[in-house]
Structure formats: structure tokens, C-alpha cells
Design a protein around this motif. Structure first.
Motif, PDB file in Angstrom:
ATOM      1  N   ALA A 126       1.230  -1.286   0.334  1.00 25.25           N
ATOM      2  CA  ALA A 126      -0.183  -0.003  -0.297  1.00 25.25           C
ATOM      3  C   ALA A 126       0.972   1.503   0.360  1.00 25.25           C
ATOM      4  CB  ALA A 126      -1.241   0.470   1.366  1.00 25.25           C
ATOM      5  N   PHE A 127       2.090   1.324   0.954  1.00 25.26           N
ATOM      6  CA  PHE A 127       3.080   2.291   0.926  1.00 25.26           C
ATOM      7  C   PHE A 127       3.684   2.169  -0.477  1.00 25.26           C
ATOM      8  CE2 PHE A 127       6.980   4.042   1.364  1.00 25.26           C
ATOM      9  CZ  PHE A 127       6.518   4.765   2.757  1.00 25.26           C
ATOM     10  N   LEU A 128       3.050   1.529  -1.706  1.00 22.55           N
ATOM     11  CA  LEU A 128       4.614   1.443  -2.566  1.00 22.55           C
ATOM     12  C   LEU A 128       3.582   3.192  -3.007  1.00 22.55           C
ATOM     13  CD1 LEU A 128       5.751  -1.635  -3.367  1.00 22.55           C
ATOM     14  CD2 LEU A 128       7.301   0.393  -2.138  1.00 22.55           C
ATOM     15  N   PHE A 129       2.261   2.451  -3.715  1.00 19.40           N
ATOM     16  CA  PHE A 129       0.656   2.998  -4.262  1.00 19.40           C
ATOM     17  C   PHE A 129       0.939   4.605  -4.034  1.00 19.40           C
ATOM     18  CE2 PHE A 129       0.800  -1.366  -5.834  1.00 19.40           C
ATOM     19  CZ  PHE A 129       0.396  -0.750  -7.862  1.00 19.40           C
ATOM     20  N   ALA A 130       0.414   4.022  -2.188  1.00 14.69           N
ATOM     21  CA  ALA A 130      -0.205   5.773  -1.647  1.00 14.69           C
ATOM     22  C   ALA A 130       1.299   6.854  -1.865  1.00 14.69           C
ATOM     23  CB  ALA A 130       0.050   5.897  -0.512  1.00 14.69           C
ATOM     24  N   LEU A 131       2.252   6.588  -1.518  1.00 13.70           N
ATOM     25  CA  LEU A 131       3.680   7.707  -1.335  1.00 13.70           C
ATOM     26  C   LEU A 131       3.472   8.404  -2.521  1.00 13.70           C
ATOM     27  CD1 LEU A 131       5.129   9.523   0.239  1.00 13.70           C
ATOM     28  CD2 LEU A 131       7.477   7.390  -0.806  1.00 13.70           C
ATOM     29  N   ASP A 227       1.609   4.687 -10.674  1.00 10.37           N
ATOM     30  CA  ASP A 227       1.542   3.259 -10.870  1.00 10.37           C
ATOM     31  C   ASP A 227       3.768   3.027 -11.804  1.00 10.37           C
ATOM     32  OD1 ASP A 227      -0.350   1.927 -10.821  1.00 10.37           O
ATOM     33  OD2 ASP A 227      -0.372   1.515 -13.211  1.00 10.37           O
ATOM     34  N   ALA A 228       4.130   4.464 -12.053  1.00  9.30           N
ATOM     35  CA  ALA A 228       5.354   4.468 -12.281  1.00  9.30           C
ATOM     36  C   ALA A 228       6.382   4.375 -10.884  1.00  9.30           C
ATOM     37  CB  ALA A 228       5.910   5.711 -13.830  1.00  9.30           C
ATOM     38  N   GLY A 229       5.431   5.053 -10.252  1.00  7.91           N
ATOM     39  CA  GLY A 229       6.614   6.068  -9.307  1.00  7.91           C
ATOM     40  C   GLY A 229       6.024   4.636  -7.812  1.00  7.91           C
ATOM     41  N   ALA A 230       5.087   3.287  -7.977  1.00 13.49           N
ATOM     42  CA  ALA A 230       5.509   2.624  -7.412  1.00 13.49           C
ATOM     43  C   ALA A 230       6.510   1.651  -8.253  1.00 13.49           C
ATOM     44  CB  ALA A 230       3.673   1.679  -7.551  1.00 13.49           C
TER      45      ALA A 230
END
Length: 377
Positions: A126-131, A227-230
Motif C-alpha cells: 500500500a505504501f508503494l502506491f500511496a506515497l 504506477d510508475a512511482g510504485a
């Protein structure tokens, strides 16, 4: 381990890089099964991305047919990254100017968002997408209490744009896109100096981009970040999981993180490939392409081309003169590279302090034809 069956399947393979090395031996070939030309080395990839005949959308289908007549389709059709021609050039200049944010502002906002998400005990996936979504949302000008809704709405927008989106996902995406446009218009019209208002101000000063396109491209910042950030942050987590000694060094010396993120972008980038559509007959790498052809540009293979970087399979955060096509090349090169890297650096910094059990490897990769996003749970 069986190699991937084609360069699209490679995106979610545990280790696609030996397969990509084989692709580079045939740097520009037609894949009959996929019905695509495949550009796999740095020279061929750069040639495709710089060729004006190669467009980001098929000329006869600027908006995917399933999205026509929906709010998410209207949004998609106005994104600077999904258009070509003079309008794209004007909008790209405005977008690039708006994204020219001082690094200290991005880093400070990323640290605030990372701390807030950690306090809420978001799991790693969840952190990967949220940040990235929360950081870019805050930079756009959204209030902190609005960021969870922004993240949820963008999840639905991104799902609707996926090539295999279901009718229900498109319906939810339509609702989410309409809501995001309304929320973003409010941010643009309010006091403040966030990215959304900066984009409006630059567009008014430079001309060539209308108010509806300003709103769409402000939402587009979130679309590109999610998505790219995650993928970038997740692949950095995976890189440290596979290299415990490097992780221990990073724990004691956070100055390694910027170089580490840049090496992840080169060595295991989130955007593994991108597509281009031939609008008129042209020649690339000695091959004649006809109008209507399509090209898969395998960025992840090109990044490990020895002609681009010596000893390309060695992971080296201190690599000098690093070269990468991860953020594209030519008129569609992404101007948000510095912001994306800063968010990943801060995310890694926060995880090094807070993640109790660092995963040695991902449990798998999320289904996608182009973005490599690990999942750990």
C-alpha cells in the motif's frame, strides 16, 4: 526458470534481463506473434523515440475505443503524453515549466507524506502506491485530508485505462475521472501556488493550451506518478533485498540513496517498454516501416546495452556518466524525472528506518504490459 515467451510477458517475469540480452542481439526485428516491431538496443530505441512518424497513439484511434464518450476518455485524450503535434508541443512546454519545482520543496513534502503514511501503518504494498500519489497530490495543492480520496480515485482512473479493463472498471473510472476533474478545478481556482495553479499560470502566459487541457494535465501528473512511482520504489526495495551488504551501507549512509535510485532506474526501470504507432512510411535501423505499423520500444533492454553503459549488468550506485532511457527520449521525454526520483529516495529512507523485515525478493509482479511493479505481500 523458464524465460519469458515475449517482451510483453518479460515485464512481470522474475528475471527478464537474460532474455532482454538475447533481444539486443536482434536490435530491431518484427515479432510476428505480437504483430509488432521490437526495438531492443539503445540505438534502435532512441531512433524510434525521436522519429516524428512514430506517434504515441494510432492516428485513427487517439482515444481507446472502450473509453470513448466517457470522462476518463476525455481526460485521456487531453494528456500531453498521449498526444502529438503542435498542441502537444505547447502543452509540453507548460507542463515542463510547472514541474520545475525546487528539489527542497519536493523532498520536504515527500518526508511529510512518508511520515504520515508510516504513522497510519500502511503495509509495504500500500505504501508503494500511496506515497507517490500523496506527494504529487500535495504538490498540486490538495489538502492533506483530501489525499486518501485522490489516491482512491486515481486507482480507479488508472484501472479504467488499462488495455484489459472490464466494463465495471471503465464505469468506475468514468466516475473517478469526473470527480478528479471537479476536485482539480477547485484546487486551480483556489489560493495557493501548487503545481496545478502553476500549470494554469504558465499556460495562460505561454498560450496554446486551453483551461480544460490544463485541468486534465494536472490530473495527468497523478496518473503518471501512481504506477510508475510504485514501480520505481518497489524495484528499489527489491534491489536492496537482493543486496544485503548494500542495504547495510545505505542504513549508515543515506547519501547513497540518490545514486541507488538512479541505478534502479537504469538497471530495473518501472517502465519496461513503451509503444509507438507509425503514421507514415519511414525507415528505422535500415528497415522500412509502413503507416499502420506499431513498435514496442523495450527501454529495459536498451538501458543495459553496453553501448550505453559499460559493464551494464553490474549494479553500481556510484556508476559514473550513467545513461538511461527510462524517462524516454525526444519530444515525449518525461519532465517529471527529478520529482519521481526524489519521492523514491525519501520512500527508501523512510522504509530503511521503519520496515522491520526487509523482503529478500518480491512475491511476484502485478499484471501489466509495460510497468514493472513488484508486490511483496
Amino acid at each position: 526458470m523458464q524465460p519469458p515467451c515475449d517482451p510483453v510477458a518479460a515485464v512481470t517475469h522474475p528475471d527478464p534481463y537474460p532474455y532482454y540480452a538475447g533481444l539486443r542481439r536482434r536490435p530491431f526485428q518484427h515479432d510476428e506473434a505480437l504483430g509488432l516491431w521490437v526495438a531492443a538496443d539503445a540505438e534502435a530505441a532512441a531512433a524510434v523515440l525521436a522519429n516524428p512518424a512514430c506517434r504515441v497513439r494510432p492516428p485513427a484511434e487517439p482515444i481507446p475505443r472502450p473509453l470513448l464518450g466517457s470522462a476518463v476518455g476525455d481526460l485521456f485524450g487531453r494528456l500531453v503524453r498521449m498526444t502529438d503535434g503542435d498542441a502537444q508541443a505547447y502543452a509540453k512546454r507548460a507542463v515542463a515549466a510547472a514541474l520545475d519545482v525546487p528539489p527542497e520543496i519536493v523532498l520536504a513534502e515527500a518526508r511529510r507524506r512518508a511520515a504520515a503514511l508510516a504513522d497510519n501503518r500502511a503495509g509495504l504494498d500500500a505504501f508503494l502506491f500511496a506515497l507517490p500519489t500523496h506527494v504529487v497530490g500535495a504538490l498540486l495543492g490538495f489538502a492533506a485530508n483530501r489525499l486518501p480520496e485522490v489516491a482512491d480515485r486515481m486507482r480507479d482512473v488508472v484501472a479504467a485505462i488499462a488495455p484489459d479493463a472490464t466494463f465495471e472498471e471503465i464505469r468506475r473510472g468514468h466516475e473517478a475521472a469526473a470527480r478528479m476533474v471537479a476536485l482539480t478545478e477547485t484546487v486551480i481556482g483556489s489560493a495557493g501556488d501548487g503545481l496545478a495553479r502553476r500549470l494554469r499560470d504558465v499556460a495562460e502566459r505561454e498560450g496554446g493550451i486551453d483551461p480544460v487541457a490544463v485541468t486534465a494535465n494536472a490530473v495527468g501528473f497523478l496518473f503518471q506518478a501512481r504506477d510508475a512511482g510504485a514501480g520505481l520504489l518497489g524495484n528499489a526495495v527489491a534491489a536492496l533485498g537482493a543486496r544485503p551488504e548494500l542495504r547495510r551501507k545505505a542504513m549508515s549512509d543515506r547519501g547513497l540513496l540518490p545514486g541507488l535510485v538512479q541505478e534502479v532506474l537504469r538497471c530495473d526501470p518501472p517502465a519496461q517498454n513503451t509503444r509507438r504507432f507509425v503514421a507514415e512510411d519511414t525507415e528505422i535501423a535500415g528497415r522500412t516501416l509502413r503507416a499502420g505499423d506499431a513498435v514496442l520500444v523495450v527501454l529495459a533492454a536498451a538501458n543495459r546495452d553496453p553501448a550505453l553503459n559499460p559493464d551494464p549488468d553490474r549494479f553500481d550506485p556510484a556508476r559514473p556518466d550513467r545513461r538511461s532511457l527510462s524517462f524516454g527520449h525526444g519530444r515525449h521525454a518525461c519532465p517529471g524525472d527529478a520529482i519521481a526520483a526524489a519521492i523514491a529516495e525519501v520512500g527508501l529512507d523512510a522504509l530503511l528506518d521503519r520496515l522491520p523485515d526487509w523482503p529478500e525478493r518480491p512475491a511476484g509482479y502485478r499484471p501489466s504490459p509495460n510497468i514493472r511493479i513488484p508486490r511483496f505481500s
